[in-house]
Motif scaffolding. Structure first.
Motif, mmCIF file in Angstrom:
data_model
loop_
_atom_site.group_PDB
_atom_site.id
_atom_site.type_symbol
_atom_site.label_atom_id
_atom_site.label_comp_id
_atom_site.label_asym_id
_atom_site.label_seq_id
_atom_site.Cartn_x
_atom_site.Cartn_y
_atom_site.Cartn_z
ATOM 1 N N SER A 179 0.848 -1.195 0.000
ATOM 2 C CA SER A 179 0.000 0.000 0.000
ATOM 3 C C SER A 179 0.883 1.245 0.000
ATOM 4 O O SER A 179 2.108 1.167 0.137
ATOM 5 N N ALA A 180 0.238 2.406 -0.086
ATOM 6 C CA ALA A 180 0.965 3.662 0.123
ATOM 7 C C ALA A 180 1.371 3.784 1.586
ATOM 8 O O ALA A 180 0.685 3.294 2.486
ATOM 9 N N ILE A 181 2.514 4.448 1.808
ATOM 10 C CA ILE A 181 2.965 4.767 3.159
ATOM 11 C C ILE A 181 2.879 6.283 3.327
ATOM 12 O O ILE A 181 3.391 7.045 2.492
ATOM 13 N N GLU A 182 2.254 6.732 4.385
ATOM 14 C CA GLU A 182 2.097 8.170 4.597
ATOM 15 C C GLU A 182 3.452 8.859 4.729
ATOM 16 O O GLU A 182 3.704 9.874 4.077
ATOM 17 N N SER A 183 4.325 8.321 5.593
ATOM 18 C CA SER A 183 5.669 8.906 5.685
ATOM 19 C C SER A 183 6.647 7.901 6.258
ATOM 20 O O SER A 183 6.310 7.078 7.120
ATOM 21 N N VAL A 184 7.874 7.973 5.751
ATOM 22 C CA VAL A 184 9.004 7.164 6.208
ATOM 23 C C VAL A 184 10.046 8.124 6.760
ATOM 24 O O VAL A 184 10.365 9.145 6.126
ATOM 25 N N PHE A 185 10.610 7.795 7.932
ATOM 26 C CA PHE A 185 11.481 8.732 8.636
ATOM 27 C C PHE A 185 12.765 8.036 9.087
ATOM 28 O O PHE A 185 12.744 7.119 9.900
ATOM 29 N N ASN A 186 13.891 8.428 8.541
ATOM 30 C CA ASN A 186 15.222 8.040 8.994
ATOM 31 C C ASN A 186 15.402 6.538 9.234
ATOM 32 O O ASN A 186 15.816 6.121 10.321
ATOM 33 N N PRO A 187 15.133 5.703 8.252
ATOM 34 C CA PRO A 187 15.457 4.290 8.445
ATOM 35 C C PRO A 187 16.967 4.104 8.568
ATOM 36 O O PRO A 187 17.753 4.790 7.892
ATOM 37 N N SER A 188 17.382 3.175 9.394
ATOM 38 C CA SER A 188 18.798 3.009 9.675
ATOM 39 C C SER A 188 19.539 2.284 8.560
ATOM 40 O O SER A 188 20.599 2.715 8.102
ATOM 41 N N GLU A 189 18.979 1.156 8.117
ATOM 42 C CA GLU A 189 19.594 0.418 7.017
ATOM 43 C C GLU A 189 18.636 -0.658 6.544
ATOM 44 O O GLU A 189 17.678 -1.011 7.222
ATOM 45 N N GLY A 190 18.872 -1.169 5.317
ATOM 46 C CA GLY A 190 18.055 -2.247 4.797
ATOM 47 C C GLY A 190 17.388 -1.896 3.493
ATOM 48 O O GLY A 190 17.987 -1.246 2.622
ATOM 49 N N LYS A 191 16.113 -2.284 3.346
ATOM 50 C CA LYS A 191 15.385 -2.094 2.089
ATOM 51 C C LYS A 191 13.912 -1.876 2.381
ATOM 52 O O LYS A 191 13.319 -2.577 3.202
ATOM 53 N N LYS A 242 21.890 12.494 10.648
ATOM 54 C CA LYS A 242 21.474 11.492 11.632
ATOM 55 C C LYS A 242 21.694 10.058 11.129
ATOM 56 O O LYS A 242 22.002 9.165 11.915
ATOM 57 N N ILE A 243 21.478 9.829 9.835
ATOM 58 C CA ILE A 243 21.634 8.478 9.278
ATOM 59 C C ILE A 243 22.347 8.581 7.933
ATOM 60 O O ILE A 243 22.398 9.649 7.314
ATOM 61 N N ASP A 244 22.900 7.454 7.491
ATOM 62 C CA ASP A 244 23.535 7.380 6.179
ATOM 63 C C ASP A 244 22.500 6.859 5.179
ATOM 64 O O ASP A 244 22.146 5.682 5.197
ATOM 65 N N PRO A 245 21.982 7.705 4.296
ATOM 66 C CA PRO A 245 20.926 7.270 3.378
ATOM 67 C C PRO A 245 21.372 6.168 2.415
ATOM 68 O O PRO A 245 20.548 5.447 1.870
ATOM 69 N N GLU A 246 22.692 6.034 2.208
ATOM 70 C CA GLU A 246 23.187 4.988 1.310
ATOM 71 C C GLU A 246 22.982 3.586 1.867
ATOM 72 O O GLU A 246 23.053 2.607 1.125
ATOM 73 N N LYS A 247 22.738 3.497 3.156
ATOM 74 C CA LYS A 247 22.581 2.179 3.777
ATOM 75 C C LYS A 247 21.181 1.596 3.613
ATOM 76 O O LYS A 247 20.945 0.429 3.944
ATOM 77 N N THR A 248 20.239 2.393 3.125
ATOM 78 C CA THR A 248 18.862 1.918 2.949
ATOM 79 C C THR A 248 18.441 2.106 1.497
ATOM 80 O O THR A 248 18.467 3.219 0.976
ATOM 81 N N ALA A 249 18.046 0.996 0.879
ATOM 82 C CA ALA A 249 17.524 1.060 -0.481
ATOM 83 C C ALA A 249 16.031 1.357 -0.428
ATOM 84 O O ALA A 249 15.269 0.598 0.182
#
Length: 292
Positions: free
Chosen positions: A240-252, A267-274
């Motif tokens: 489904s749609a997600i209203e908002s995603v905030f600062n995931p640490s790592e993963g996909k 705060k986080i490295d955006p390259e660590k999360t696809a």
């Protein structure tokens, strides 16, 4: 096996340390601990009206029994307990038990109920009350309807199926929990947990699935879910749609639509999360409560 039928049993420890009894259509009236330290007891159609009815017991089978509100703290420190077809009004039931099976049970005041129990099976249980199932381990649950916040805090090794959970702060500090084919609504879902897996679930949550070490979501829907995945190590397949995603640490994170993706690069490295999404409607460098 001796039978006791249609008796009103009163007084402290009315059947203390008894064994090999079949108790049918009896009422345990005023008097604490009526069956304390008993074993190999079959209860049918009986009623508990006073405190601490089954403490330090083992091998108890109760069918179609009733715990009234005054039968508080009903089953503690007991092993191999089966309860079927019961209505339980009393809070604080089932503490530090091992080998507990509840089938077709209604807990109308499940406040502080099912704490620190091991080897637990729940089938078609309905419960209303906060702090349900704290610090339990090795749980198998199918068909739980729960209305109560702060549930499953500190739970380890639990599998939940076909359930409906209305519960804020569920699964905090938990470890190795898997939920299948269920609906979960409540703020701050899963914080500080480890190895939380949701499969074929629908979730509605404010700041849900944050601060999690190894969150897995497969074929799940996120409805009205905002500020998800903060500081979480996540592998999420959202349909489904997600209203908002905030600062995931790592993963996909895979989703068809993310209405707002908030990434604070300090705060986080955006390259660590696809982030695999064809439609990210808005990109933000900070949440709305921080002014530029």
């Amino acid at each position: 096996m001796k039978e006791i039928v249609q008796k009103n049993l009163k007084g402290e420890r009315a059947l203390f340390a008894e064994s090999d009894l079949r108790i049918v259509d009896c009422v345990f009236e005023e008097g604490e601990s009526p069956l304390k330290e008993s074993s190999r007891i079959e209860l049918s159609g009986s009623m508990f009206r006073w405190k601490y009815p089954l403490w330090y017991c083992r091998d108890i089978n109760a069918k179609n029994c009733t715990w009234f509100e005054t039968a508080r703290a009903g089953v503690w420190y007991s092993d191999n307990i089966s309860v079927e077809g019961a209505v339980i009004q009393a809070p604080k039931n089932f503490r530090r038990c091992r080998g507990l099976r509840l089938t077709d049970v209604t807990l109308t005041d499940a406040k502080e109920t099912l704490w620190s129990c091991n080897e637990v099976q729940l089938n078609n249980v309905t419960a209303k009350g906060d702090y349900f199932a704290m610090n339990c381990s090795d749980m198998e649950i199918d068909g739980l309807t729960l209305d109560g916040n702060y549930s499953f805090d500190g739970v380890k090794n639990a599998v939940i199926r076909n359930s409906r959970l209305l519960t804020k702060d569920a699964f905090w500090n938990s470890e190795n929990v898997t939920v299948y084919d269920s609906f979960i609504s409540g703020e701050y879902l899963g914080w500080n947990s480890k190895n939380l897996t949701l499969i074929n679930c629908t979730v509605e949550s404010l700041q849900g699935m944050c601060y999690i070490d190894n969150l897995v979501m497969k074929n799940c829907k996120l409805v009205n879910t905002t500020l998800a995945f903060e500081y979480a190590k996540v592998d999420a397949e959202i349909t489904s749609a997600i209203e908002s995603v905030f600062n995931p640490s790592e993963g996909k994170i895979c989703a068809p639509v993310i209405k707002e993706l908030i990434i604070e690069k300090d705060k986080i490295d955006p390259e660590k999360t696809a982030i695999i999404c064809d439609n990210i409607e808005k990109m933000s460098s900070h949440p709305e409560w921080i002014e530029e």
